[in-house]
Write a protein that holds these residues in place. Structure first.
Motif, PDB file in Angstrom:
ATOM      1  N   ASP A 234       6.255  -6.685  40.023  1.00 60.55           N
ATOM      2  CA  ASP A 234       4.848  -6.785  39.614  1.00 60.55           C
ATOM      3  C   ASP A 234       4.520  -8.208  39.183  1.00 60.55           C
ATOM      4  OD1 ASP A 234       2.236  -5.654  39.059  1.00 60.55           O
ATOM      5  OD2 ASP A 234       2.750  -5.820  36.935  1.00 60.55           O
ATOM      6  N   GLN A 235       5.453  -8.870  38.516  1.00 62.21           N
ATOM      7  CA  GLN A 235       5.248 -10.258  38.095  1.00 62.21           C
ATOM      8  C   GLN A 235       5.080 -11.156  39.312  1.00 62.21           C
ATOM      9  OE1 GLN A 235       5.300 -11.275  34.617  1.00 62.21           O
ATOM     10  NE2 GLN A 235       4.180 -12.885  35.638  1.00 62.21           N
ATOM     11  N   LEU A 236       5.927 -10.969  40.318  1.00 63.15           N
ATOM     12  CA  LEU A 236       5.802 -11.765  41.540  1.00 63.15           C
ATOM     13  C   LEU A 236       4.473 -11.517  42.243  1.00 63.15           C
ATOM     14  CD1 LEU A 236       9.394 -11.491  43.029  1.00 63.15           C
ATOM     15  CD2 LEU A 236       8.299 -13.527  42.087  1.00 63.15           C
ATOM     16  N   VAL A 237       4.064 -10.265  42.323  1.00 57.48           N
ATOM     17  CA  VAL A 237       2.787  -9.933  42.965  1.00 57.48           C
ATOM     18  C   VAL A 237       1.643 -10.631  42.241  1.00 57.48           C
ATOM     19  CG1 VAL A 237       1.155  -8.055  43.424  1.00 57.48           C
ATOM     20  CG2 VAL A 237       3.573  -7.772  43.991  1.00 57.48           C
ATOM     21  N   LYS A 238       1.646 -10.624  40.929  1.00 54.50           N
ATOM     22  CA  LYS A 238       0.590 -11.284  40.153  1.00 54.50           C
ATOM     23  C   LYS A 238       0.601 -12.796  40.380  1.00 54.50           C
ATOM     24  CE  LYS A 238       0.162  -7.758  36.578  1.00 54.50           C
ATOM     25  NZ  LYS A 238      -0.955  -7.094  37.153  1.00 54.50           N
ATOM     26  N   ILE A 239       1.780 -13.383  40.419  1.00 51.96           N
ATOM     27  CA  ILE A 239       1.891 -14.818  40.682  1.00 51.96           C
ATOM     28  C   ILE A 239       1.373 -15.138  42.079  1.00 51.96           C
ATOM     29  CG2 ILE A 239       3.527 -16.717  41.051  1.00 51.96           C
ATOM     30  CD1 ILE A 239       5.244 -15.384  38.791  1.00 51.96           C
TER      31      ILE A 239
ATOM     32  N   PRO B 242      19.499 -15.545  49.527  1.00 48.55           N
ATOM     33  CA  PRO B 242      20.071 -14.208  49.359  1.00 48.55           C
ATOM     34  C   PRO B 242      19.067 -13.287  48.658  1.00 48.55           C
ATOM     35  CG  PRO B 242      21.491 -15.888  48.367  1.00 48.55           C
ATOM     36  CD  PRO B 242      20.248 -16.567  48.812  1.00 48.55           C
ATOM     37  N   GLY B 243      18.931 -12.088  49.145  1.00 50.53           N
ATOM     38  CA  GLY B 243      18.022 -11.128  48.530  1.00 50.53           C
ATOM     39  C   GLY B 243      16.564 -11.377  48.837  1.00 50.53           C
ATOM     40  N   TYR B 244      16.271 -12.241  49.818  1.00 48.15           N
ATOM     41  CA  TYR B 244      14.884 -12.558  50.176  1.00 48.15           C
ATOM     42  C   TYR B 244      14.114 -11.288  50.529  1.00 48.15           C
ATOM     43  CZ  TYR B 244      10.998 -13.962  53.168  1.00 48.15           C
ATOM     44  OH  TYR B 244       9.760 -14.104  53.730  1.00 48.15           O
ATOM     45  N   VAL B 245      12.924 -11.165  49.980  1.00 49.94           N
ATOM     46  CA  VAL B 245      12.026 -10.043  50.262  1.00 49.94           C
ATOM     47  C   VAL B 245      10.719 -10.628  50.780  1.00 49.94           C
ATOM     48  CG1 VAL B 245      10.736  -8.112  49.264  1.00 49.94           C
ATOM     49  CG2 VAL B 245      13.049  -8.639  48.440  1.00 49.94           C
TER      50      VAL B 245
END
Length: 85
Positions: A19-24, A43-46
């Motif tokens: 959620d923090q990433l979405v807001k950013i 690594p772990g890229y979404v």
């Protein structure tokens, strides 16, 4: 902190990491390999849906152009040579 001082409320308050990433991303735009070279090979890229950056004048209505310029420099701080050398 500067953004929160101007808004008088939390800026980009996420309730989880995603959620923090979405807001950013909704505020600053979704990064891609042009703006962040090598990002997609981390690594772990979404992959997130593309969101264009928001015009900060719409949210920070009382801020001067100088304040918005400073805010942008704070938010882009990781591009500063201090963090890359």
């Amino acid at each position: 902190v500067f953004a929160e001082l101007m808004l008088r409320v939390p800026y980009l308050p996420g309730d989880s990491e995603i959620d923090q990433l979405v807001k950013i991303f909704h505020a600053r735009g979704t990064p891609d390999d042009d703006t962040w070279p090598g990002m997609s090979s981390l690594p772990g890229y979404v992959k997130f849906s593309h969101v264009p950056p928001q015009d900060h004048r719409a949210l920070f209505t009382a801020a001067s152009e100088q304040a918005l310029n400073l805010l942008n420099k704070f938010l882009c701080g990781l591009k500063h040579p201090y963090f890359t050398t």
